[in-house]
Design an enzyme around this catalytic site. Structure first.
Site, PDB file in Angstrom:
ATOM      1  N   GLU A  76      -9.894  -3.972   5.321  1.00 46.78           N
ATOM      2  CA  GLU A  76      -9.664  -2.904   4.343  1.00 46.78           C
ATOM      3  C   GLU A  76      -8.588  -3.333   3.353  1.00 46.78           C
ATOM      4  O   GLU A  76      -8.718  -3.139   2.140  1.00 46.78           O
ATOM      5  CB  GLU A  76      -9.235  -1.621   5.078  1.00 46.78           C
ATOM      6  CG  GLU A  76      -9.556  -0.343   4.354  1.00 46.78           C
ATOM      7  CD  GLU A  76     -11.033  -0.016   4.303  1.00 46.78           C
ATOM      8  OE1 GLU A  76     -11.420   0.715   3.385  1.00 46.78           O
ATOM      9  OE2 GLU A  76     -11.798  -0.490   5.152  1.00 46.78           O
TER      10      GLU A  76
ATOM     11  N   ARG B 149      -3.193  -2.374  13.692  1.00 47.25           N
ATOM     12  CA  ARG B 149      -4.654  -2.458  13.742  1.00 47.25           C
ATOM     13  C   ARG B 149      -5.019  -3.874  14.173  1.00 47.25           C
ATOM     14  O   ARG B 149      -5.074  -4.795  13.358  1.00 47.25           O
ATOM     15  CB  ARG B 149      -5.275  -2.115  12.384  1.00 47.25           C
ATOM     16  CG  ARG B 149      -5.114  -0.649  12.026  1.00 47.25           C
ATOM     17  CD  ARG B 149      -5.893  -0.254  10.780  1.00 47.25           C
ATOM     18  NE  ARG B 149      -5.695   1.148  10.496  1.00 47.25           N
ATOM     19  CZ  ARG B 149      -4.749   1.631   9.686  1.00 47.25           C
ATOM     20  NH1 ARG B 149      -3.907   0.799   9.099  1.00 47.25           N
ATOM     21  NH2 ARG B 149      -4.622   2.928   9.473  1.00 47.25           N
TER      22      ARG B 149
ATOM     23  N   TYR C 258       1.837  -5.179  13.275  1.00 48.20           N
ATOM     24  CA  TYR C 258       0.707  -4.452  12.670  1.00 48.20           C
ATOM     25  C   TYR C 258      -0.140  -3.781  13.742  1.00 48.20           C
ATOM     26  O   TYR C 258      -0.482  -4.388  14.753  1.00 48.20           O
ATOM     27  CB  TYR C 258      -0.151  -5.408  11.841  1.00 48.20           C
ATOM     28  CG  TYR C 258      -1.153  -4.688  10.983  1.00 48.20           C
ATOM     29  CD1 TYR C 258      -0.746  -3.715  10.074  1.00 48.20           C
ATOM     30  CD2 TYR C 258      -2.513  -4.978  11.076  1.00 48.20           C
ATOM     31  CE1 TYR C 258      -1.665  -3.035   9.285  1.00 48.20           C
ATOM     32  CE2 TYR C 258      -3.439  -4.317  10.280  1.00 48.20           C
ATOM     33  CZ  TYR C 258      -3.010  -3.348   9.395  1.00 48.20           C
ATOM     34  OH  TYR C 258      -3.922  -2.684   8.612  1.00 48.20           O
TER      35      TYR C 258
ATOM     36  N   ASP D 142      -2.417  -4.343   3.500  1.00 51.75           N
ATOM     37  CA  ASP D 142      -2.496  -4.520   4.961  1.00 51.75           C
ATOM     38  C   ASP D 142      -3.329  -5.739   5.351  1.00 51.75           C
ATOM     39  O   ASP D 142      -4.328  -6.057   4.696  1.00 51.75           O
ATOM     40  CB  ASP D 142      -3.096  -3.266   5.612  1.00 51.75           C
ATOM     41  CG  ASP D 142      -2.104  -2.108   5.648  1.00 51.75           C
ATOM     42  OD1 ASP D 142      -0.925  -2.330   5.333  1.00 51.75           O
ATOM     43  OD2 ASP D 142      -2.513  -0.992   6.007  1.00 51.75           O
TER      44      ASP D 142
ATOM     45  N   HIS E  78      -4.528 -10.888  14.397  1.00 54.73           N
ATOM     46  CA  HIS E  78      -3.098 -10.603  14.488  1.00 54.73           C
ATOM     47  C   HIS E  78      -2.660 -10.565  15.939  1.00 54.73           C
ATOM     48  O   HIS E  78      -3.472 -10.533  16.844  1.00 54.73           O
ATOM     49  CB  HIS E  78      -2.773  -9.238  13.861  1.00 54.73           C
ATOM     50  CG  HIS E  78      -3.482  -8.991  12.579  1.00 54.73           C
ATOM     51  ND1 HIS E  78      -3.224  -9.701  11.452  1.00 54.73           N
ATOM     52  CD2 HIS E  78      -4.474  -8.118  12.258  1.00 54.73           C
ATOM     53  CE1 HIS E  78      -4.022  -9.282  10.475  1.00 54.73           C
ATOM     54  NE2 HIS E  78      -4.791  -8.326  10.940  1.00 54.73           N
TER      55      HIS E  78
ATOM     56  N   ASP F 180      -5.875  -6.723   7.030  1.00 51.65           N
ATOM     57  CA  ASP F 180      -7.172  -6.506   7.678  1.00 51.65           C
ATOM     58  C   ASP F 180      -8.250  -6.443   6.603  1.00 51.65           C
ATOM     59  O   ASP F 180      -7.959  -6.629   5.415  1.00 51.65           O
ATOM     60  CB  ASP F 180      -7.152  -5.237   8.540  1.00 51.65           C
ATOM     61  CG  ASP F 180      -6.731  -3.985   7.769  1.00 51.65           C
ATOM     62  OD1 ASP F 180      -6.781  -4.009   6.517  1.00 51.65           O
ATOM     63  OD2 ASP F 180      -6.344  -2.994   8.394  1.00 51.65           O
TER      64      ASP F 180
ATOM     65  N   GLU G 163       0.796  -1.229   0.000  1.00 53.98           N
ATOM     66  CA  GLU G 163       0.000   0.000   0.000  1.00 53.98           C
ATOM     67  C   GLU G 163       0.827   1.277   0.000  1.00 53.98           C
ATOM     68  O   GLU G 163       0.425   2.277  -0.573  1.00 53.98           O
ATOM     69  CB  GLU G 163      -0.957   0.010   1.200  1.00 53.98           C
ATOM     70  CG  GLU G 163      -2.119  -0.954   1.032  1.00 53.98           C
ATOM     71  CD  GLU G 163      -3.113  -0.860   2.166  1.00 53.98           C
ATOM     72  OE1 GLU G 163      -3.492   0.260   2.528  1.00 53.98           O
ATOM     73  OE2 GLU G 163      -3.502  -1.912   2.701  1.00 53.98           O
TER      74      GLU G 163
END
Length: 602
Positions: A87, A303, A301, A83, A347, A85, A10
């Site tokens: 999103e 989030r 990570y 990423d 995670h 997740d 990203e």
């Protein structure tokens, strides 16, 4: 040597760090976040056709997408490393569509930490894109688009132009407004306290004891006359220690950070906004240039809602604690922290990728903000693996003419994890000091009786930390969304900050009152929490995203039509938009108006 592997991430910072570990057979490029989304100028959702979305390339990304297509055409293998997740999964899904990749191909890789181990593990274990995660993200995006697209024009018509309504931001606004109303409607109640300032013990020392009641029951002091009556009854009394209870109190360390607790603690300890905290955490995750080590990610990570940690990081932290503080600072039994019941647990917790990298050793390589956040994460993680803090406690009862006074105190027995880190609190903590050595039957000398009048206080306004805590505890939104929610309600001038606390503006109150009256479900905490559970069910394969949207829209559409009908002639005028100026051409009073260029007088 021919490069036959293309990895798409990203951000350019992450691309640079990852390239270092993958070597010459890989090229790493960045998508710069989302490349495809619902159109800006229209709803982009065919409600009649099972909520089918229409996606288009984001205008600012058209040139980048063109280059990505050209580059991808010359590579044998393409890995999507966005990423880890929902999103990120959706971004990978959009990239796969744009680049015409086989949807059944194992081309999705996850980098939970940007280190040699994390990158190699991820690239060796590619998976297929998780359609359930994509479905969950699509449901959230479409749901938020429908609410925003249908509700925002309603607000603009009834209050003023350039207003927006969001599904979760509206709940956050309601929470702040409700608290303000509680404060305004609060009626303070009088109460009194009575303190006996005493001297006694071995060696003799001054200390305070607090009125509790009599031998029969606890007595609440409600007014001055009641308090003065007790003071009169205490004239000439002897203050005798009637009971001494000693014990030990164990305090356990807090678990490693998850997204929400990192945001809360950074707000309390550093006065960072959640947006600032997440920006810095992203930088630490993506990679920082270090002397001798080069570019590497310093934290896992950021989030996550899991407090789980890897066995390897646990062993390294234990070794570090043993060498730096000694064996007594390691707990007799390894700590296993439990995640909350609604945690996705995808995670690990937020922790340093290499705990041996001490904050002070890399301070010169980090920005001031990066150092503060890394230090906070490092200390919290190491402390979470340390021994309990143990305190000696003592509680005494003092008898005076059949009335009871109590006093308590504590002294350190073993500092444990507090040698490194102590968690902050939103509420004020009463500090206990050490009491003198008191024995049962001993008499203490009264120096003074001190009556004090008090009034109950209203609940405090929300700070950023306490608002995030409230939203999380009530299942509103997800920790990864809190930063944008708070930024939006501030940007829209729905709330302002006074010191560290949120105060609703007149505009924020008007928006909240209107939504609360005509769209009660939208700002209902339980309703919003249930919707989050539905989104989780979609990801687990227990619910279909089209059905979830259908169930929501059926009631929302009815509510919207009723609201429009009931408010045909409603126009709310805000005092803050009124100004004491008349038009020099027509003589009518002027007011503050709004356009896409901002405020103007008209």
């Amino acid at each position: 040597m021919t490069k036959n592997n293309l990895v798409i991430v990203e951000s350019p910072a992450k691309a640079k760090t990852i390239k270092k570990y993958l070597g010459s057979k890989f090229e790493v490029v960045a998508s710069m976040g989302h490349v495809r989304d619902l159109p800006k100028t229209r709803l982009g959702v065919n409600i009649k056709e099972n909520f089918e979305p229409t996606y288009s390339i984001i205008k600012e990304k058209k040139e980048l997408v063109k280059k990505l297509k050209e580059k991808a055409a010359s590579f044998e293998n393409i890995f999507l490393a966005t990423d880890p997740d929902r999103e990120g999964e959706a971004i990978a899904w959009h990239l796969a569509y744009i680049l015409k990749l086989d949807k059944n191909a194992k081309n999705r890789v996850f980098f939970n930490e940007i280190t040699k181990f994390g990158i190699e593990t991820g690239i060796k274990n590619p998976q297929t894109i998780n359609d359930l995660m994509v479905g969950s993200q699509q449901a959230r995006r479409i749901l938020d688009r429908i609410v925003g697209y249908k509700l925002s024009p309603f607000l603009c018509q009834k209050i003023q132009k350039r207003l927006s309504a969001g599904r979760v931001q509206s709940v956050a606004l309601r929470v702040i407004n409700d608290r303000e109303e509680e404060i305004e409607n609060f009626e303070p109640q009088e109460y009194w306290s009575l303190i006996a300032n005493l001297r006694g013990g071995t060696p003799k020392k001054d200390f305070k004891a607090f009125f509790w009641g009599d031998k029969e029951k606890q007595i609440k002091l409600e007014n001055e006359s009641q308090t003065q009556e007790i003071i009169k009854n205490l004239e000439g009394a002897k203050y005798i220690v009637s009971e001494v209870k000693r014990g030990k109190r164990h305090k356990k360390p807090a678990p490693p950070f998850i997204t929400s607790t990192l945001q809360q603690e950074a707000a309390r300890k550093l006065n960072f906004s959640s947006k600032r905290t997440m920006k810095v955490a992203q930088e630490l995750y993506e990679g920082v240039e270090l002397p001798d080590l080069g570019a590497m990610g310093l934290i896992t990570y950021m989030r996550t809602d899991s407090v789980r940690i890897s066995e390897e990081s646990r062993k390294i932290s234990e070794e570090l604690i043993l060498n730096k503080w000694g064996k007594e600072y390691l707990p007799s039994k390894r700590r296993i922290f439990k995640a909350k019941s609604n945690a996705q647990d995808a995670h690990e917790a937020i922790r340093p990728t290499m705990p041996k990298i001490l904050p002070e050793n890399i301070k010169t390589s980090l920005t001031s903000d990066q150092f503060k956040i890394y230090k906070l994460i490092w200390e919290r993680f190491i402390a979470s693996q340390m021994s309990d803090c143990v305190q000696n406690t003592v509680r005494v009862k003092i008898l005076a003419n059949d009335y009871i006074f109590t006093s308590s105190g504590c002294t350190p027995h073993f500092d444990g994890f507090t040698v490194l880190y102590t968690e902050s609190r939103d509420e004020k903590e009463e500090k206990e000091s050490a009491l003198p050595e008191l024995l049962e039957g001993a008499e203490c000398k009264l120096k003074k009786l001190e009556p004090n009048q008090h009034f109950t206080e209203p609940p405090p306004r929300f700070t950023e930390a306490s608002l995030i805590k409230f939203l999380e505890e009530n299942g509103v939104g997800r920790p990864s969304t809190y930063a944008s929610i708070i930024s939006t309600i501030i940007f829209r001038n729905y709330v302002i900050k006074e010191g560290k606390t949120f105060v609703p503006t007149e505009l924020g109150r008007a928006v909240n009152d209107l939504i609360k009256k005509y769209f009660p479900d939208i700002v209902n905490i339980k309703f919003t929490s249930n919707m989050e559970n539905n989104l989780d069910k979609i990801e687990r394969g227990e619910s279909d995203w089209h059905k979830v949207l259908g169930n929501f829209y059926k009631d929302f559409e009815k509510t919207l039509e009723i609201a429009k009908d009931l408010t045909k002639d409603l126009k709310i005028k805000l005092k803050e938009n009124e100004i004491n100026i008349t038009c020099d051409k027509c003589g009518l009073p002027m007011e503050v108006k709004f356009s896409r260029f901002g405020k103007f007088i008209g």
